[in-house]
Design a protein around this motif. Structure first.
Motif, PDB file in Angstrom:
ATOM      1  N   THR A   1       0.819  -1.216   0.000  1.00 47.79           N
ATOM      2  CA  THR A   1       0.000   0.000   0.000  1.00 47.79           C
ATOM      3  C   THR A   1       0.854   1.268   0.000  1.00 47.79           C
ATOM      4  OG1 THR A   1      -0.163  -0.180   2.432  1.00 47.79           O
ATOM      5  CG2 THR A   1      -1.949  -1.133   1.117  1.00 47.79           C
ATOM      6  N   LYS A   2       1.593   1.490   1.058  1.00 47.14           N
ATOM      7  CA  LYS A   2       2.369   2.720   1.201  1.00 47.14           C
ATOM      8  C   LYS A   2       3.466   2.844   0.153  1.00 47.14           C
ATOM      9  CE  LYS A   2       4.917   5.479   4.584  1.00 47.14           C
ATOM     10  NZ  LYS A   2       5.400   5.562   5.978  1.00 47.14           N
ATOM     11  N   PHE A   3       4.044   1.701  -0.278  1.00 41.94           N
ATOM     12  CA  PHE A   3       5.155   1.736  -1.226  1.00 41.94           C
ATOM     13  C   PHE A   3       4.754   1.143  -2.575  1.00 41.94           C
ATOM     14  CE2 PHE A   3       6.991   1.566   3.044  1.00 41.94           C
ATOM     15  CZ  PHE A   3       7.817   2.686   3.016  1.00 41.94           C
ATOM     16  N   GLU A   4       3.554   1.482  -2.995  1.00 45.77           N
ATOM     17  CA  GLU A   4       3.033   0.927  -4.245  1.00 45.77           C
ATOM     18  C   GLU A   4       3.630   1.604  -5.474  1.00 45.77           C
ATOM     19  OE1 GLU A   4      -1.279  -0.138  -6.322  1.00 45.77           O
ATOM     20  OE2 GLU A   4      -1.187   1.234  -4.616  1.00 45.77           O
ATOM     21  N   SER A   5       3.872   2.911  -5.421  1.00 41.25           N
ATOM     22  CA  SER A   5       4.364   3.632  -6.596  1.00 41.25           C
ATOM     23  C   SER A   5       5.855   3.384  -6.815  1.00 41.25           C
ATOM     24  CB  SER A   5       4.120   5.131  -6.438  1.00 41.25           C
ATOM     25  OG  SER A   5       4.989   5.674  -5.459  1.00 41.25           O
ATOM     26  N   HIS A   6       6.287   3.586  -8.056  1.00 43.06           N
ATOM     27  CA  HIS A   6       7.708   3.414  -8.391  1.00 43.06           C
ATOM     28  C   HIS A   6       8.564   4.405  -7.615  1.00 43.06           C
ATOM     29  CE1 HIS A   6       6.893   0.513 -11.487  1.00 43.06           C
ATOM     30  NE2 HIS A   6       6.095   1.341 -12.152  1.00 43.06           N
ATOM     31  N   GLU A   7       8.089   5.624  -7.450  1.00 43.44           N
ATOM     32  CA  GLU A   7       8.852   6.641  -6.737  1.00 43.44           C
ATOM     33  C   GLU A   7       9.015   6.273  -5.265  1.00 43.44           C
ATOM     34  OE1 GLU A   7      11.050   9.966  -5.798  1.00 43.44           O
ATOM     35  OE2 GLU A   7      10.614   9.014  -7.727  1.00 43.44           O
ATOM     36  N   ALA A   8       7.961   5.741  -4.657  1.00 45.14           N
ATOM     37  CA  ALA A   8       8.039   5.326  -3.252  1.00 45.14           C
ATOM     38  C   ALA A   8       9.028   4.179  -3.086  1.00 45.14           C
ATOM     39  CB  ALA A   8       6.659   4.907  -2.758  1.00 45.14           C
ATOM     40  N   LYS A   9       9.024   3.246  -4.035  1.00 49.20           N
ATOM     41  CA  LYS A   9       9.975   2.122  -3.994  1.00 49.20           C
ATOM     42  C   LYS A   9      11.409   2.634  -4.136  1.00 49.20           C
ATOM     43  CE  LYS A   9       7.015  -1.569  -5.927  1.00 49.20           C
ATOM     44  NZ  LYS A   9       5.722  -0.897  -5.940  1.00 49.20           N
TER      45      LYS A   9
ATOM     46  N   ALA B   1      17.047  -6.662   4.884  1.00 47.45           N
ATOM     47  CA  ALA B   1      16.890  -8.055   5.293  1.00 47.45           C
ATOM     48  C   ALA B   1      15.396  -8.363   5.333  1.00 47.45           C
ATOM     49  CB  ALA B   1      17.521  -8.286   6.668  1.00 47.45           C
ATOM     50  N   ALA B   2      15.066  -9.636   5.213  1.00 47.02           N
ATOM     51  CA  ALA B   2      13.652 -10.022   5.190  1.00 47.02           C
ATOM     52  C   ALA B   2      13.468 -11.382   5.836  1.00 47.02           C
ATOM     53  CB  ALA B   2      13.134 -10.069   3.756  1.00 47.02           C
ATOM     54  N   ASP B   3      12.353 -11.528   6.516  1.00 49.93           N
ATOM     55  CA  ASP B   3      11.945 -12.832   7.022  1.00 49.93           C
ATOM     56  C   ASP B   3      11.966 -13.807   5.844  1.00 49.93           C
ATOM     57  OD1 ASP B   3      10.442 -15.099   7.833  1.00 49.93           O
ATOM     58  OD2 ASP B   3       9.288 -13.904   9.253  1.00 49.93           O
ATOM     59  N   GLU B   4      12.710 -14.904   5.977  1.00 50.96           N
ATOM     60  CA  GLU B   4      12.883 -15.823   4.852  1.00 50.96           C
ATOM     61  C   GLU B   4      11.563 -16.390   4.325  1.00 50.96           C
ATOM     62  OE1 GLU B   4      15.404 -18.955   6.209  1.00 50.96           O
ATOM     63  OE2 GLU B   4      13.938 -19.754   7.635  1.00 50.96           O
ATOM     64  N   ARG B   5      10.510 -16.365   5.145  1.00 52.89           N
ATOM     65  CA  ARG B   5       9.213 -16.897   4.716  1.00 52.89           C
ATOM     66  C   ARG B   5       8.541 -16.021   3.664  1.00 52.89           C
ATOM     67  NH1 ARG B   5       6.587 -17.341  10.565  1.00 52.89           N
ATOM     68  NH2 ARG B   5       7.685 -15.326  10.646  1.00 52.89           N
ATOM     69  N   ILE B   6       8.907 -14.740   3.595  1.00 51.78           N
ATOM     70  CA  ILE B   6       8.253 -13.849   2.635  1.00 51.78           C
ATOM     71  C   ILE B   6       9.135 -13.537   1.433  1.00 51.78           C
ATOM     72  CG2 ILE B   6       6.852 -12.777   4.458  1.00 51.78           C
ATOM     73  CD1 ILE B   6       8.717 -10.316   4.235  1.00 51.78           C
ATOM     74  N   LEU B   7      10.342 -14.091   1.399  1.00 49.49           N
ATOM     75  CA  LEU B   7      11.289 -13.738   0.341  1.00 49.49           C
ATOM     76  C   LEU B   7      10.730 -13.940  -1.072  1.00 49.49           C
ATOM     77  CD1 LEU B   7      14.156 -12.608   0.778  1.00 49.49           C
ATOM     78  CD2 LEU B   7      15.019 -14.835   0.071  1.00 49.49           C
ATOM     79  N   PRO B   8      10.031 -15.051  -1.362  1.00 49.47           N
ATOM     80  CA  PRO B   8       9.538 -15.239  -2.735  1.00 49.47           C
ATOM     81  C   PRO B   8       8.565 -14.159  -3.209  1.00 49.47           C
ATOM     82  CG  PRO B   8       9.485 -17.319  -1.532  1.00 49.47           C
ATOM     83  CD  PRO B   8       9.774 -16.237  -0.524  1.00 49.47           C
ATOM     84  N   SER B   9       7.865 -13.500  -2.298  1.00 50.23           N
ATOM     85  CA  SER B   9       6.879 -12.497  -2.696  1.00 50.23           C
ATOM     86  C   SER B   9       7.482 -11.105  -2.872  1.00 50.23           C
ATOM     87  CB  SER B   9       5.751 -12.416  -1.658  1.00 50.23           C
ATOM     88  OG  SER B   9       6.248 -11.961  -0.409  1.00 50.23           O
ATOM     89  N   LEU B  10       8.723 -10.903  -2.470  1.00 51.51           N
ATOM     90  CA  LEU B  10       9.294  -9.557  -2.468  1.00 51.51           C
ATOM     91  C   LEU B  10       9.698  -9.001  -3.844  1.00 51.51           C
ATOM     92  CD1 LEU B  10      11.407  -9.511   0.815  1.00 51.51           C
ATOM     93  CD2 LEU B  10       9.160  -8.496   0.382  1.00 51.51           C
ATOM     94  N   PRO B  11      10.236  -9.801  -4.766  1.00 52.56           N
ATOM     95  CA  PRO B  11      10.641  -9.209  -6.054  1.00 52.56           C
ATOM     96  C   PRO B  11       9.529  -8.425  -6.733  1.00 52.56           C
ATOM     97  CG  PRO B  11      11.537 -11.403  -5.865  1.00 52.56           C
ATOM     98  CD  PRO B  11      10.623 -11.225  -4.688  1.00 52.56           C
TER      99      PRO B  11
ATOM    100  N   GLY C   1       9.923  -4.205  -6.983  1.00 52.77           N
ATOM    101  CA  GLY C   1      10.192  -3.633  -8.287  1.00 52.77           C
ATOM    102  C   GLY C   1      11.660  -3.676  -8.671  1.00 52.77           C
ATOM    103  N   LYS C   2      12.009  -2.970  -9.757  1.00 53.63           N
ATOM    104  CA  LYS C   2      13.335  -3.073 -10.364  1.00 53.63           C
ATOM    105  C   LYS C   2      14.409  -2.272  -9.638  1.00 53.63           C
ATOM    106  CE  LYS C   2      11.516  -3.866 -15.023  1.00 53.63           C
ATOM    107  NZ  LYS C   2      11.460  -3.356 -16.422  1.00 53.63           N
ATOM    108  N   ALA C   3      14.025  -1.243  -8.895  1.00 56.25           N
ATOM    109  CA  ALA C   3      15.023  -0.353  -8.279  1.00 56.25           C
ATOM    110  C   ALA C   3      15.998  -1.120  -7.396  1.00 56.25           C
ATOM    111  CB  ALA C   3      14.323   0.732  -7.463  1.00 56.25           C
ATOM    112  N   PHE C   4      15.482  -2.049  -6.617  1.00 55.25           N
ATOM    113  CA  PHE C   4      16.330  -2.810  -5.693  1.00 55.25           C
ATOM    114  C   PHE C   4      17.326  -3.695  -6.445  1.00 55.25           C
ATOM    115  CE2 PHE C   4      13.082  -1.340  -2.917  1.00 55.25           C
ATOM    116  CZ  PHE C   4      13.603  -1.380  -1.637  1.00 55.25           C
ATOM    117  N   PHE C   5      16.902  -4.238  -7.578  1.00 53.52           N
ATOM    118  CA  PHE C   5      17.769  -5.129  -8.333  1.00 53.52           C
ATOM    119  C   PHE C   5      18.812  -4.349  -9.119  1.00 53.52           C
ATOM    120  CE2 PHE C   5      13.931  -7.402  -7.389  1.00 53.52           C
ATOM    121  CZ  PHE C   5      14.395  -8.639  -6.999  1.00 53.52           C
ATOM    122  N   LYS C   6      18.440  -3.181  -9.632  1.00 53.97           N
ATOM    123  CA  LYS C   6      19.396  -2.339 -10.351  1.00 53.97           C
ATOM    124  C   LYS C   6      20.518  -1.880  -9.432  1.00 53.97           C
ATOM    125  CE  LYS C   6      16.419  -0.450 -13.998  1.00 53.97           C
ATOM    126  NZ  LYS C   6      15.764   0.770 -14.542  1.00 53.97           N
ATOM    127  N   LYS C   7      20.166  -1.568  -8.178  1.00 56.20           N
ATOM    128  CA  LYS C   7      21.166  -1.086  -7.221  1.00 56.20           C
ATOM    129  C   LYS C   7      21.768  -2.220  -6.399  1.00 56.20           C
ATOM    130  CE  LYS C   7      20.105   3.699  -6.927  1.00 56.20           C
ATOM    131  NZ  LYS C   7      20.317   4.893  -6.096  1.00 56.20           N
TER     132      LYS C   7
END
Length: 245
Positions: free
Chosen positions: A107-115, A126-136, A140-146
């Motif tokens: 919700t809060k981080f839905e837009s590309h700019e917020a991401k 870091a992320a709880d390993e149980r939710i890792l598959p849903s995070l990509p 969005g792409k910003a995290f992977f580019k950086k």
């Protein structure tokens, strides 16, 4: 480890330190990351994996007591997020600057700019390993580019602080599904010797995970985000297999 690789690694790290120093007018305050790039002879016949492989290194890239860490946690309709924040505060889990539940990511981080802003706001995710598959999809792409993909931590146990520290003191190999792998190995603010030791440790551990190990490696390079890739190991391509008539 091949002596020639050790020699070339030392030369490459020294060159990258000089490159960063010149770019920063002799200062290393910008603290550039150094990356190991592994070029593979063949694209691995395995699906893309969102859970990375942890690689221990002797000199942590992120000092847990000083790092700005964002932790993604499992929640449902907002429930679980507050409990996680309380646990982090009560146990004084070092390094955690922000806790974000999956529902808030939607919700809060839905837009590309917020991401993009979230990605730029923290050193390490870091992320709880149980939710890792849903995070990509959520991030969005910003995290992977950086190259700031979240790394997994086990939050089903009691020792959250130990899990976060272990995560910060390691580096990670992410299987991208392509013909090369990129691994963070050092910071320019670390000494050249520390950079060399980290790079060699990452090479040894990562090559063991590559299909066919050294036989599957085409080349190794070291680089920063803005530098050219400096070769530290290269072999000739495999000869094509002859087809009998």
């Amino acid at each position: 480890m091949n002596a020639a690789i050790e020699t070339q690694t030392k030369l490459a790290v020294a060159s990258l330190h000089r490159f960063v120093g010149k770019a920063d007018k002799g200062l290393l305050d910008d603290d550039e990351l150094l990356y190991l790039v592994i070029a593979l002879k063949k694209v691995p016949q395995r699906p893309r994996q969102d859970k990375p492989l942890r690689i221990p290194i002797p000199h942590p890239i992120y000092a847990v007591d000083n790092a700005e860490v964002c932790l993604f946690v499992k929640d449902q309709k907002g429930e679980g997020h507050k409990a996680a924040k309380l646990k982090v505060r009560e146990e004084r889990v070092a390094g955690i600057s922000k806790v974000v539940g999956v529902s808030k990511l939607r919700t809060k981080f839905e837009s590309h700019e917020a991401k993009r802003q979230l990605c730029n706001s923290y050193d390490f995710f870091a992320a709880d390993e149980r939710i890792l598959p849903s995070l990509p999809k959520l991030l969005g792409k910003a995290f992977f580019k950086k190259k700031k993909q979240p790394v997994p931590v086990r939050l089903t146990g009691k020792d959250w602080a130990g899990q976060i520290r272990k995560a910060c003191e390691s580096t990670y190999l992410f299987w991208s599904g392509g013909s090369s792998l990129t691994i963070k190995v050092a910071r320019s603010s670390q000494s050249e010797q520390q950079g060399v030791e980290n790079a060699l440790a990452a090479i040894s551990a990562a090559v063991e995970k590559v299909p066919r190990k050294w036989a599957g490696v085409q080349a190794l390079f070291l680089k920063t985000a803005d530098s050219v890739a400096l070769p530290i190991y290269q072999v000739l391509p495999d000869a094509p297999t002859k087809i009998e008539q």
